[in-house]
Design a protein around this motif. Sequence first.
Motif, PDB file in Angstrom:
ATOM      1  N   GLY A 120       0.836  -1.098  -0.128  1.00  0.00           N
ATOM      2  CA  GLY A 120       0.019   0.090  -0.007  1.00  0.00           C
ATOM      3  C   GLY A 120       0.822   1.322   0.103  1.00  0.00           C
ATOM      4  O   GLY A 120       0.744   1.990  -0.860  1.00  0.00           O
ATOM      5  N   GLY A 121       1.854   1.402   1.069  1.00  0.00           N
ATOM      6  CA  GLY A 121       2.642   2.430   1.115  1.00  0.00           C
ATOM      7  C   GLY A 121       3.504   2.548   0.027  1.00  0.00           C
ATOM      8  O   GLY A 121       3.782   3.520  -0.673  1.00  0.00           O
ATOM      9  N   THR A 122       4.281   1.607  -0.375  1.00  0.00           N
ATOM     10  CA  THR A 122       5.412   1.701  -1.547  1.00  0.00           C
ATOM     11  C   THR A 122       4.471   1.969  -2.886  1.00  0.00           C
ATOM     12  O   THR A 122       4.986   2.553  -3.787  1.00  0.00           O
ATOM     13  CB  THR A 122       5.882   0.044  -1.559  1.00  0.00           C
ATOM     14  OG1 THR A 122       6.651  -0.008  -0.381  1.00  0.00           O
ATOM     15  CG2 THR A 122       6.821   0.238  -2.590  1.00  0.00           C
ATOM     16  N   GLY A 123       3.545   1.164  -3.066  1.00  0.00           N
ATOM     17  CA  GLY A 123       2.710   1.214  -4.314  1.00  0.00           C
ATOM     18  C   GLY A 123       2.251   2.923  -4.414  1.00  0.00           C
ATOM     19  O   GLY A 123       2.111   3.217  -5.670  1.00  0.00           O
ATOM     20  N   ALA A 124       1.659   3.290  -3.464  1.00  0.00           N
ATOM     21  CA  ALA A 124       0.930   4.715  -3.589  1.00  0.00           C
ATOM     22  C   ALA A 124       1.993   5.629  -3.910  1.00  0.00           C
ATOM     23  O   ALA A 124       1.944   6.494  -4.893  1.00  0.00           O
ATOM     24  CB  ALA A 124       0.301   5.082  -2.222  1.00  0.00           C
ATOM     25  N   TRP A 125       3.383   5.700  -3.170  1.00  0.00           N
ATOM     26  CA  TRP A 125       4.340   6.486  -3.556  1.00  0.00           C
ATOM     27  C   TRP A 125       4.849   6.437  -5.028  1.00  0.00           C
ATOM     28  O   TRP A 125       4.790   7.567  -5.821  1.00  0.00           O
ATOM     29  CB  TRP A 125       5.406   6.414  -2.641  1.00  0.00           C
ATOM     30  CG  TRP A 125       6.328   7.727  -2.816  1.00  0.00           C
ATOM     31  CD1 TRP A 125       6.280   8.540  -1.518  1.00  0.00           C
ATOM     32  CD2 TRP A 125       7.400   7.943  -3.541  1.00  0.00           C
ATOM     33  NE1 TRP A 125       7.225   9.714  -2.276  1.00  0.00           N
ATOM     34  CE2 TRP A 125       7.676   9.560  -3.170  1.00  0.00           C
ATOM     35  CE3 TRP A 125       7.877   7.476  -4.706  1.00  0.00           C
ATOM     36  CZ2 TRP A 125       8.975   9.974  -3.963  1.00  0.00           C
ATOM     37  CZ3 TRP A 125       8.853   7.990  -5.296  1.00  0.00           C
ATOM     38  CH2 TRP A 125       9.530   9.334  -5.070  1.00  0.00           C
TER      39      TRP A 125
END
Length: 334
Positions: free
Chosen positions: A195-200
């Motif tokens: 979630g965090g990696t993909g969003a950035w």
Amino acid sequence: MTTTPTSLIHTVAQRVDHAHSQLKKAATPPYQTALEYNFGLSQRHGMNVYLKHEHMQHTGSFKYRGALNRILSLDDASKKKGVITASSGNHGMACAMAAQESGVPLTVFVPENASPLKVKKIQAMGAEVIHAPGDCLVAELAASDKANTEGMTYISPYNDNIVMAGQGTIGLEIFNQLPAVDAVLIAVGGGGLIGGTGAWLKAHNPHVEVIGCWPENAPAMAKCLEAGKVIEVEESETLSDGTAGGVEPGAVTFDVCQAVIDKKVFVSENAIAQSLHDAIFEERMIIEGAAAVPLAALSQCESHLAGKNVAVVICGRNIAAPVLKTIVNRDTLA
């Protein structure tokens, strides 16, 4: 007003940027782990494969990023009261180191079958360990109850926006290390890492393909995404114990995963075991089952990722000794 996937992605990315700036100020910040081109995997799969070595992070997994970000976010009163979590593995060790480096008291609830070695490591970093009379869910409920009763902060391994933001700093690093990245493969458990990696990554290049990877035996978040809501999913035993387990109702990672995951890949236990075996004997690299899941998924992505720049997050190395021994001693698999 309904939040659109695009606005959600940018909101999470902003939190990641804040996490990155906060983590740099810590006495013991997370390592910027290497993103290493791998010739053998690139030749085998017909793409340019880069391995993001989060197994070389503090405490042996990516979890330190989120745990430290969460503890750094606390005000002085909350830090003084202390924090609580439930984990018998990577999250518990990450919280223990983050709490120690921040001077914050930590209590960790562990299930009754917790690994004595991991419990010893958690205690060695100054945390109080309480054995719950049951499995991981019992430990989580006991930890949450104590946090509510005593006014302490409970740190979830994934169901927390600040924790997810810390994990997302991996995406920022990948982009800085490989601006021409086309796709990223990540093992999925509760969804904080992807979630965090993909969003950035999506916020800075919407064309980056985010590929979620699951064991066939433990596809909880994938089934929830397919159902359009958090549901109970029956799982079987898997070598990827780090990603196993259900998704909490109301998990903040659910909508983010819906917004960022472009493709889902499911791999067999045989394929995970083979990838663990290959990592040891071809790369001289000891990794855990969850880290082998995206490596096993590469073979299913060869046609549409041919010739592209592909980052694979190697999320951890904390494999149980008996499992490691079995992998080392087995014959090469078909």
